[in-house]
Design a protein around this motif. Structure first.
Motif, PDB file in Angstrom:
ATOM      1  N   ALA A 103      -9.091   0.735  -2.409  1.00 40.19           N
ATOM      2  CA  ALA A 103      -9.116   1.840  -1.444  1.00 40.19           C
ATOM      3  C   ALA A 103      -8.059   2.859  -1.821  1.00 40.19           C
ATOM      4  CB  ALA A 103      -8.864   1.322  -0.037  1.00 40.19           C
ATOM      5  N   THR A 104      -8.489   4.108  -1.914  1.00 42.30           N
ATOM      6  CA  THR A 104      -7.569   5.195  -2.233  1.00 42.30           C
ATOM      7  C   THR A 104      -7.498   6.137  -1.040  1.00 42.30           C
ATOM      8  OG1 THR A 104      -8.085   5.039  -4.575  1.00 42.30           O
ATOM      9  CG2 THR A 104      -7.109   7.107  -3.828  1.00 42.30           C
ATOM     10  N   LEU A 105      -6.283   6.360  -0.559  1.00 39.57           N
ATOM     11  CA  LEU A 105      -6.074   7.270   0.572  1.00 39.57           C
ATOM     12  C   LEU A 105      -5.491   8.578   0.061  1.00 39.57           C
ATOM     13  CD1 LEU A 105      -5.407   8.052   3.639  1.00 39.57           C
ATOM     14  CD2 LEU A 105      -3.238   6.886   3.247  1.00 39.57           C
TER      15      LEU A 105
ATOM     16  N   GLY B 180      -7.080   1.733   4.608  1.00 37.51           N
ATOM     17  CA  GLY B 180      -6.915   1.579   3.153  1.00 37.51           C
ATOM     18  C   GLY B 180      -6.124   0.326   2.823  1.00 37.51           C
ATOM     19  N   LYS B 181      -5.068   0.099   3.576  1.00 36.70           N
ATOM     20  CA  LYS B 181      -4.230  -1.084   3.354  1.00 36.70           C
ATOM     21  C   LYS B 181      -5.033  -2.361   3.615  1.00 36.70           C
ATOM     22  CE  LYS B 181      -0.001  -3.184   5.282  1.00 36.70           C
ATOM     23  NZ  LYS B 181       0.975  -3.073   6.394  1.00 36.70           N
TER      24      LYS B 181
ATOM     25  N   TYR C  27       0.883  -1.164   0.000  1.00 34.30           N
ATOM     26  CA  TYR C  27       0.000   0.000   0.000  1.00 34.30           C
ATOM     27  C   TYR C  27       0.922   1.214   0.000  1.00 34.30           C
ATOM     28  CZ  TYR C  27      -4.435   2.389   0.868  1.00 34.30           C
ATOM     29  OH  TYR C  27      -5.559   3.174   0.754  1.00 34.30           O
TER      30      TYR C  27
ATOM     31  N   SER D 255      -7.563  -2.882   0.733  1.00 30.49           N
ATOM     32  CA  SER D 255      -7.061  -3.180  -0.613  1.00 30.49           C
ATOM     33  C   SER D 255      -6.139  -4.392  -0.655  1.00 30.49           C
ATOM     34  CB  SER D 255      -6.400  -1.958  -1.246  1.00 30.49           C
ATOM     35  OG  SER D 255      -5.402  -1.458  -0.426  1.00 30.49           O
TER      36      SER D 255
ATOM     37  N   GLY E 241      -5.983   6.268   8.460  1.00 26.88           N
ATOM     38  CA  GLY E 241      -6.491   6.131   7.092  1.00 26.88           C
ATOM     39  C   GLY E 241      -5.661   5.128   6.313  1.00 26.88           C
ATOM     40  N   PHE E 242      -4.348   5.176   6.530  1.00 19.46           N
ATOM     41  CA  PHE E 242      -3.441   4.266   5.839  1.00 19.46           C
ATOM     42  C   PHE E 242      -3.770   2.810   6.182  1.00 19.46           C
ATOM     43  CE2 PHE E 242       0.392   1.688   5.679  1.00 19.46           C
ATOM     44  CZ  PHE E 242       0.906   1.977   4.423  1.00 19.46           C
TER      45      PHE E 242
ATOM     46  N   THR F  77      -2.352   7.150  -1.992  1.00 21.97           N
ATOM     47  CA  THR F  77      -1.895   5.822  -1.598  1.00 21.97           C
ATOM     48  C   THR F  77      -2.893   4.775  -2.091  1.00 21.97           C
ATOM     49  OG1 THR F  77      -0.925   6.808   0.369  1.00 21.97           O
ATOM     50  CG2 THR F  77      -1.097   4.418   0.338  1.00 21.97           C
ATOM     51  N   GLU F  78      -2.374   3.798  -2.814  1.00 24.24           N
ATOM     52  CA  GLU F  78      -3.197   2.708  -3.332  1.00 24.24           C
ATOM     53  C   GLU F  78      -2.366   1.427  -3.351  1.00 24.24           C
ATOM     54  OE1 GLU F  78      -4.637   3.969  -7.215  1.00 24.24           O
ATOM     55  OE2 GLU F  78      -6.424   4.873  -6.312  1.00 24.24           O
ATOM     56  N   LYS F  79      -3.043   0.362  -3.729  1.00 24.64           N
ATOM     57  CA  LYS F  79      -2.352  -0.924  -3.828  1.00 24.64           C
ATOM     58  C   LYS F  79      -1.349  -0.887  -4.985  1.00 24.64           C
ATOM     59  CE  LYS F  79      -3.517  -5.822  -4.432  1.00 24.64           C
ATOM     60  NZ  LYS F  79      -4.673  -6.736  -4.555  1.00 24.64           N
TER      61      LYS F  79
END
Lengths: 385, 201
Positions: free
Chosen positions: B33-35, B22-23, A14, B26, B18-19, A185-187
């Motif tokens: 998930a977009t942070l 999201g992690k 991530y 996803s 949030g991280f 931040t994304e995968k």
């Protein structure tokens, strides 16, 4: 050539776009980074500082951006794959040496995490207003290659691609991202090293005493050597002959500079990567790149619900510009809609290549945020009216 | 497609919250998930927030528009972000740090003394993990399993156990609160009654 597993952080992560650029570079074999911190690109440098010493590379925080790009050019001549990262104000400071890199034909990669400008502008907020600067910012005639990722995953992938292209064509290659993608931040999935294909440097392997640093191969790109390996070399920003020696006249200028242009122009079809969807039956095509391409998709979805036949053309390679394709598509559609986070840059290319065959509607945004999809939708509706 | 805003003041681990969500979504819940973090001159002590967009499909527009869920861990952040919360949205607050206004537009609000619970564990630095446990229990965004997988690597290794403990405390607090809201099952009732009697006695 496959990637060296040492630099490849295989797995699902991530990550933000800035960090993904670092991981792409390390996977591509980058082992030299010189830079000067600037928002919103600093995270890339930070990750380099942390990671590159552990895999046998060098990180230098330079005195400024002029020094940063100069060190990158030097490291590349010394045999390393090298890069730097910056944003608008730093990008402006690097301009002189981008031209030197193009003239000396130095394989290297520069990432620009764009923010709002001009000048110090919007340090922490997004923009796409350096798109013409990357192409034309240094003086004189030259060509570069520039790519535009729209997600952290693409920041990883396109940084590798940038290294490959820079090695293939011996040209400074740019990753033109922006604050939004950089801080998003994304995968990010990083494949195993043996699934990452790299373009090796074009090492010269002929007799030492016959080496001419600017004698090109058939594809117009000269092979290179590593400075300090016992070859007699000379490289300069001055107009030069095949020996690399300055020759200050019109004949040499024509030969030297024309090759710098043509080695990119004649391979444009191979270099250019674009993404197209539903363009064949479209009445209007939305052309965009980077973060704006994602925002535009929201508008395209809505327009399709309203029965408008909308196609999508996304620039992954921004420079060289896909002029032939844009020209061909212009014959079949009513209009182009071009949203971008600036007051009109790549839209000028679309307009030029459409050559009056289709309307060109620009959807500007001054920077600081992404478009409201409603503004793009409005332009699409206007295009088919 | 829930849009979530975590908010508080700089230094509370709001962005980290949030991280982690999201992690977890996803990497371990097979969602997208977009942070994005509010990137301004925010510094330790001033209002800050992290935005997470969670979706079964790829997230296109990267920012939240009208948040469905607001998590607030400071008064300033609550005052700043509460007005944008969706009607019938979900509001989670640290009850010791936020004094809420009267509920509007059928918003559902739950409160937890996250910072106090973290202080009882020895350090208020774990308050964000208590809140994340509570968030996991009270919303349907992410599974507890995915969250427990996402926490390692997202917090300092030497404090991993403490962070997981904090997460579990918040999660249990939330599940208990949820259980209490529902009609208690006969079995639970039976268990609850003797305790109640015992108290009286």
């Amino acid at each position: 050539m496959k990637a060296d597993p040492k630099g490849v952080l295989t797995g699902a992560h991530y990550l933000d776009g800035d960090h993904a650029i670092t991981e792409g570079a390390l996977a591509a074999g980058c082992r030299f980074f010189a830079g000067y911190p600037i928002t919103p690109s600093t995270e890339t440098a930070e990750r380099f500082a942390e990671r590159i010493p552990t895999i046998g590379g060098v990180f230098i925080q330079m005195e400024d951006e002029l020094g940063s790009i100069a060190a990158v050019l030097g490291a590349a001549w010394a045999g390393r794959k090298a890069m730097t990262v910056t944003s608008g104000p730093g990008f402006s400071l690097m301009m002189e040496n981008f031209g030197l890199g193009a003239m000396m034909e130095v394989p290297c990669v520069i990432a620009n995490v764009q923010r709002g400008g001009p000048s110090t502008g919007l340090p922490t907020l997004t923009g796409q207003a350096d798109m013409m600067q990357v192409r034309w910012g240094s003086h004189g005639d030259y060509e570069i290659i520039a790519l535009s990722p729209n997600s952290p995953q693409e920041c990883f992938e396109l940084t590798i691609k940038a290294f490959n292209l820079s090695e293939q064509y011996r040209v400074p290659t740019f990753v033109m991202t922006d604050e939004c993608v950089g801080h998003m931040t994304e995968k990010v999935v990083i494949p195993p090293a043996d699934e990452i294909e790299l373009t090796p440097r074009r090492w010269y392997d002929g007799p030492k005493d016959e080496y001419l640093p600017y004698l090109p191969d058939d594809d117009m790109v000269p092979p290179i050597i590593k400075a300090g390996d016992g070859y007699r070399i000379h490289t300069t920003g001055l107009t030069h002959d095949e020996r690399g020696y300055p020759v200050i006249n019109a004949e040499c200028q024509e030969k030297c500079v024309r090759r710098l242009l043509e080695k990119i122009q004649k391979h444009a079809d191979k270099i250019i990567e674009i993404e197209e969807e539903a363009t064949n039956n479209a009445e209007v095509i939305v052309m965009s790149y980077g973060i704006t391409s994602r925002v535009a998709l929201k508008a395209v979805e809505e327009a399709r619900k309203a029965g408008i036949r909308v196609g999508i053309l996304r620039l992954i390679t921004v420079w060289p510009f896909p002029e032939k394709r844009v020209n061909a598509l212009s014959k079949k559609i009513k209009a182009w809609v071009v949203p971008e986070i600036n007051y009109g840059q790549m839209v000028l290319e679309v307009e030029r290549c459409a050559a009056g065959q289709a309307k060109t509607i620009h959807v500007p945004h001054g920077g600081g945020w992404v478009h409201d999809p409603a503004d793009i939708l409005k332009a699409i509706k206007e295009a088919v009216r | 497609m829930p849009e979530i805003r975590f908010s508080g003041y700089g230094g509370q681990g709001i962005i980290r919250s949030g991280f982690i969500v999201g992690k977890a979504c996803s990497l371990y819940d097979e969602k997208h998930a977009t942070l994005n973090q509010a990137f301004g001159p925010e510094a330790r002590g001033s209002a800050c927030s992290a935005q997470v967009v969670v979706s079964d499909d790829r997230v296109l527009y990267p920012y939240i528009t009208i948040p469905d869920i607001l998590v607030s861990m400071s008064q300033e952040a609550y005052d700043k972000f509460e007005p944008e919360l969706q009607k019938k949205g979900l509001l989670l607050i640290d009850e010791d740090l936020v004094r809420p206004k009267p509920i509007r537009d059928k918003i559902t609000m739950y409160a937890i003394p996250a910072t106090r619970m973290a202080e009882e564990m020895g350090n208020r630095i774990f308050a964000n993990l208590v809140m994340l446990g509570f968030f996991t229990a009270m919303s349907d965004v992410v599974s507890a399993d995915a969250m427990r997988k996402a926490i390692p690597g997202s917090v300092p290794d030497r404090f991993l156990d403490k962070n997981l403990e904090a997460f579990n405390k918040g999660y249990d607090f939330g599940m208990a609160l949820k259980g209490a809201k529902k009609e208690p099952s006969p079995q639970k009732k039976a268990q609850a009654e003797p305790k109640a009697k015992a108290k009286k006695a």
